[in-house]
Design an enzyme around this catalytic site. Structure first.
Site, short mmCIF file in Angstrom:
data_model
loop_
_atom_site.label_atom_id
_atom_site.label_comp_id
_atom_site.label_asym_id
_atom_site.label_seq_id
_atom_site.Cartn_x
_atom_site.Cartn_y
_atom_site.Cartn_z
CG HIS A 141 -9.40 -15.31 -10.80
ND1 HIS A 141 -9.60 -13.94 -10.74
CD2 HIS A 141 -9.23 -15.60 -12.11
CE1 HIS A 141 -9.54 -13.44 -11.96
NE2 HIS A 141 -9.31 -14.42 -12.81
CD GLN A 199 -16.31 -21.33 -7.23
OE1 GLN A 199 -17.51 -21.17 -7.00
NE2 GLN A 199 -15.87 -22.28 -8.04
CG HIS A 203 -13.90 -14.91 -13.78
ND1 HIS A 203 -14.03 -14.13 -14.90
CD2 HIS A 203 -12.63 -14.74 -13.36
CE1 HIS A 203 -12.89 -13.51 -15.14
NE2 HIS A 203 -12.02 -13.87 -14.22
#
Length: 100
Positions: A76, A78, A80
């Site tokens: 998650h 990464q 973002h």
């Protein structure tokens, strides 16, 4: 050694702030405030660098040896970071078009 939970949160928070500033920059450009748009993009770069710096620390800590557990929250984070990087690149291009 970098704490994984702290690192993940730092990546998510800084990436999110960078992305938000990119969209603020787009809004400023749409309203004709090109200088403000460039200022906001520059500010977004500060947060992106912080997120990328933490990502680099995690990569160095892992050293390609799978020392770091790959968790859903890490994926998650990464996501973002990559989304904010893409937002930055596209925002710069769109602002350039508004400027023309």
């Amino acid at each position: 050694m970098v704490d994984l939970e702290e690192a993940v949160m730092e990546i998510i928070v800084n990436s999110g702030q960078s992305r938000s500033l990119c969209f603020e920059a787009l809004q400023a450009a749409r309203q004709g405030s090109i200088d403000e748009a460039h200022k906001l993009l520059k500010e977004s770069d500060t947060f992106a660098r912080q997120a990328h710096k933490m990502q680099t620390k995690l990569i160095e800590q892992d050293a390609g040896e799978a020392k770091q557990p790959m968790t859903l929250i890490m994926v998650h984070a990464q996501d973002h970071l990559m989304t904010s990087m893409l937002a930055r690149e596209l925002s710069a291009e769109i602002i350039h078009l508004y400027q023309r």
